[in-house]
Design a protein around this motif. Structure first.
Motif, PDB file in Angstrom:
ATOM      1  N   GLY A 103     -34.570 -15.332  41.547  1.00 35.62           N
ATOM      2  CA  GLY A 103     -33.974 -14.009  41.606  1.00 35.62           C
ATOM      3  C   GLY A 103     -32.647 -13.886  40.887  1.00 35.62           C
ATOM      4  N   THR A 104     -32.039 -15.013  40.507  1.00 36.14           N
ATOM      5  CA  THR A 104     -30.819 -14.957  39.696  1.00 36.14           C
ATOM      6  C   THR A 104     -31.158 -14.299  38.360  1.00 36.14           C
ATOM      7  N   ALA A 105     -30.313 -13.403  37.896  1.00 37.69           N
ATOM      8  CA  ALA A 105     -30.640 -12.643  36.687  1.00 37.69           C
ATOM      9  C   ALA A 105     -29.398 -12.419  35.841  1.00 37.69           C
ATOM     10  N   LEU A 106     -29.570 -12.489  34.532  1.00 36.15           N
ATOM     11  CA  LEU A 106     -28.487 -12.222  33.574  1.00 36.15           C
ATOM     12  C   LEU A 106     -28.874 -11.027  32.716  1.00 36.15           C
ATOM     13  N   THR A 114     -18.176  -3.443  19.325  1.00 37.79           N
ATOM     14  CA  THR A 114     -17.352  -3.705  20.496  1.00 37.79           C
ATOM     15  C   THR A 114     -17.884  -4.944  21.199  1.00 37.79           C
ATOM     16  N   PRO A 115     -17.072  -5.575  22.067  1.00 41.14           N
ATOM     17  CA  PRO A 115     -17.538  -6.779  22.767  1.00 41.14           C
ATOM     18  C   PRO A 115     -18.789  -6.509  23.595  1.00 41.14           C
ATOM     19  N   ASP A 116     -19.660  -7.514  23.685  1.00 37.61           N
ATOM     20  CA  ASP A 116     -20.882  -7.387  24.487  1.00 37.61           C
ATOM     21  C   ASP A 116     -20.522  -7.304  25.971  1.00 37.61           C
ATOM     22  N   ASP A 117     -21.419  -6.671  26.737  1.00 39.95           N
ATOM     23  CA  ASP A 117     -21.289  -6.609  28.186  1.00 39.95           C
ATOM     24  C   ASP A 117     -22.328  -7.524  28.813  1.00 39.95           C
ATOM     25  N   GLN A 118     -21.919  -8.308  29.815  1.00 37.10           N
ATOM     26  CA  GLN A 118     -22.838  -9.193  30.525  1.00 37.10           C
ATOM     27  C   GLN A 118     -22.560  -9.156  32.022  1.00 37.10           C
ATOM     28  N   TRP A 119     -23.654  -9.170  32.803  1.00 38.40           N
ATOM     29  CA  TRP A 119     -23.552  -9.194  34.256  1.00 38.40           C
ATOM     30  C   TRP A 119     -24.525 -10.232  34.802  1.00 38.40           C
ATOM     31  N   LEU A 120     -24.107 -10.954  35.821  1.00 42.43           N
ATOM     32  CA  LEU A 120     -24.927 -11.963  36.472  1.00 42.43           C
ATOM     33  C   LEU A 120     -25.161 -11.545  37.916  1.00 42.43           C
ATOM     34  N   TYR A 121     -26.447 -11.507  38.325  1.00 45.77           N
ATOM     35  CA  TYR A 121     -26.784 -11.211  39.718  1.00 45.77           C
ATOM     36  C   TYR A 121     -27.079 -12.510  40.449  1.00 45.77           C
ATOM     37  N   LEU A 122     -26.362 -12.725  41.564  1.00 51.84           N
ATOM     38  CA  LEU A 122     -26.535 -13.920  42.384  1.00 51.84           C
ATOM     39  C   LEU A 122     -27.141 -13.497  43.716  1.00 51.84           C
ATOM     40  N   LEU A 259     -41.195  -1.133  27.645  1.00 51.21           N
ATOM     41  CA  LEU A 259     -39.940  -1.233  28.383  1.00 51.21           C
ATOM     42  C   LEU A 259     -39.033  -0.066  28.027  1.00 51.21           C
ATOM     43  N   ASP A 260     -38.193   0.331  28.978  1.00 51.55           N
ATOM     44  CA  ASP A 260     -37.233   1.407  28.695  1.00 51.55           C
ATOM     45  C   ASP A 260     -35.873   1.049  29.270  1.00 51.55           C
ATOM     46  N   GLY A 261     -34.879   1.869  28.950  1.00 53.25           N
ATOM     47  CA  GLY A 261     -33.501   1.578  29.314  1.00 53.25           C
ATOM     48  C   GLY A 261     -33.248   1.455  30.799  1.00 53.25           C
ATOM     49  N   SER A 262     -34.060   2.105  31.623  1.00 50.39           N
ATOM     50  CA  SER A 262     -33.838   2.048  33.065  1.00 50.39           C
ATOM     51  C   SER A 262     -34.058   0.648  33.630  1.00 50.39           C
ATOM     52  N   GLN A 263     -34.720  -0.211  32.873  1.00 48.72           N
ATOM     53  CA  GLN A 263     -34.978  -1.584  33.314  1.00 48.72           C
ATOM     54  C   GLN A 263     -33.875  -2.551  32.905  1.00 48.72           C
ATOM     55  N   PHE A 264     -32.823  -2.009  32.267  1.00 46.35           N
ATOM     56  CA  PHE A 264     -31.728  -2.841  31.780  1.00 46.35           C
ATOM     57  C   PHE A 264     -30.381  -2.286  32.238  1.00 46.35           C
ATOM     58  N   THR A 265     -30.305  -1.917  33.511  1.00 50.38           N
ATOM     59  CA  THR A 265     -29.076  -1.395  34.098  1.00 50.38           C
ATOM     60  C   THR A 265     -28.571  -2.343  35.172  1.00 50.38           C
ATOM     61  N   ARG A 266     -27.337  -2.157  35.587  1.00 51.87           N
ATOM     62  CA  ARG A 266     -26.766  -3.011  36.643  1.00 51.87           C
ATOM     63  C   ARG A 266     -27.557  -2.848  37.942  1.00 51.87           C
ATOM     64  N   SER A 267     -27.985  -1.616  38.239  1.00 51.48           N
ATOM     65  CA  SER A 267     -28.764  -1.413  39.464  1.00 51.48           C
ATOM     66  C   SER A 267     -30.122  -2.089  39.369  1.00 51.48           C
ATOM     67  N   ALA A 268     -30.687  -2.174  38.157  1.00 49.06           N
ATOM     68  CA  ALA A 268     -31.976  -2.837  37.981  1.00 49.06           C
ATOM     69  C   ALA A 268     -31.855  -4.341  38.272  1.00 49.06           C
ATOM     70  N   LEU A 269     -30.661  -4.902  38.075  1.00 48.45           N
ATOM     71  CA  LEU A 269     -30.461  -6.316  38.399  1.00 48.45           C
ATOM     72  C   LEU A 269     -30.766  -6.608  39.870  1.00 48.45           C
ATOM     73  N   LEU A 270     -30.417  -5.664  40.738  1.00 49.46           N
ATOM     74  CA  LEU A 270     -30.626  -5.852  42.173  1.00 49.46           C
ATOM     75  C   LEU A 270     -32.101  -5.862  42.528  1.00 49.46           C
ATOM     76  N   ARG A 271     -32.926  -5.284  41.641  1.00 50.08           N
ATOM     77  CA  ARG A 271     -34.360  -5.242  41.894  1.00 50.08           C
ATOM     78  C   ARG A 271     -35.117  -6.342  41.165  1.00 50.08           C
ATOM     79  N   ALA A 272     -34.368  -7.154  40.393  1.00 51.10           N
ATOM     80  CA  ALA A 272     -35.020  -8.213  39.614  1.00 51.10           C
ATOM     81  C   ALA A 272     -35.635  -9.239  40.551  1.00 51.10           C
ATOM     82  N   ARG A 273     -36.912  -9.453  40.424  1.00 52.61           N
ATOM     83  CA  ARG A 273     -37.632 -10.407  41.284  1.00 52.61           C
ATOM     84  C   ARG A 273     -38.562 -11.258  40.415  1.00 52.61           C
TER      85      ARG A 273
END
Length: 273
Positions: A103-106, A114-122, A259-273
């Motif tokens: 379930g960990t996701a990047l 501009t600088p890239d944005d990255q988020w890690l879900y733990l 695939l669409d943009g809604s699958q690559f949002t910060r909230s989508a990270l919480l649903r990554a399984r």
């Protein structure tokens, strides 16, 4: 080889170019008039152009971590990429195995200017953590790949210089120096080996901020998809300082899956399984 994409754009990202560059007269003109810097930039742009238009793709990945003594640990992941016209690609890694990292996701939003944005879900903490620019040179999940390595590169992020032609097994490669324009990059420069026919990356030497040769990425087992897009089946990153290595083995590439943009949002990270 955003491993090399290592991207898996093999390394993951590439660039923009005109069809006129394929004709023999144009090549002769370039040979006479181009500076090493201009030639390096042209090849980078042409490689990028050959990768444009894929839309999206998914793939499976096995990550093998190997220490100096040869001991190994294995992780299984899924990888999704969405092409974003006019900007950098969006990508998502999701760990499936072993159980303690499931379930960990990047999530990465690459950008052109501009600088890239990255988020890690733990999942253990049930929180999304932003990866700051200062931390992008850190190890990605204990591997020899950094967070910076996991982001698809864009042409505009580097200065280029053609150095020479060199043998690449049975092929001939151009060797091009890339210097990151972002002073917060973990690298002072990269040397890229690309074959002169398909412009596939076969090797990348990465130098730390002090100028020492820190890591080498090699790519192998290329396959072509949709009669156009080349993807490496294996990327191996060797750390010359520690003697450790990480191998990424890619499988099951599928393009234009919807695939669409809604699958690559910060909230989508919480649903990554």
């Amino acid at each position: 080889m955003k491993a090399i994409s290592w991207t898996p754009r093999a390394s993951f990202g590439v660039l923009i170019f005109a069809l006129a560059f394929y004709c023999v007269p144009a090549a002769q003109v370039f040979a006479q008039e181009e500076t090493p810097e201009e030639k390096g930039l042209r090849i980078a742009r042409e490689a990028s152009a050959r990768n444009d238009g894929f839309g999206d793709f998914t793939a499976g990945m096995t990550m093998v971590l190997r220490d100096r003594q040869g001991r190994e640990s294995v992780r299984q992941m899924r990888f999704n990429v969405l092409e974003v016209p006019g900007d950098g690609d969006k990508s998502l890694f999701v760990f499936d195995q072993p159980r303690h990292v499931r379930g960990t996701a990047l999530l990465t939003h690459a950008h052109i200017n501009t600088p890239d944005d990255q988020w890690l879900y733990l999942p253990a903490l049930k929180r999304v953590k932003r990866i700051s620019a200062a931390r992008r040179s850190g190890s990605f999940m204990g591997s020899e790949f950094s967070y910076e390595d996991m982001s698809a590169p864009e042409v505009e992020e580097y200065a280029y210089k053609y150095l020479r032609d060199a043998p690449c097994g049975e092929l001939t490669c151009t060797v091009i120096e890339q210097v990151p324009l972002d002073k917060r990059s973990g690298y002072s420069r990269k040397l890229i080996w690309q074959d002169t026919g398909e412009l596939r990356t076969w090797r990348m030497d990465l130098y730390d901020r002090r100028g020492s040769h820190l890591k080498t990425l090699t790519l192998a087992n290329y396959r072509q998809y949709l009669d156009r897009y080349w993807r490496a089946g294996e990327q191996k990153m060797v750390n010359h300082l520690t003697g450790a290595a990480t191998v990424l083995k890619w499988t099951d590439f599928r393009f234009r899956t919807g695939l669409d943009g809604s699958q690559f949002t910060r909230s989508a990270l919480l649903r990554a399984r």
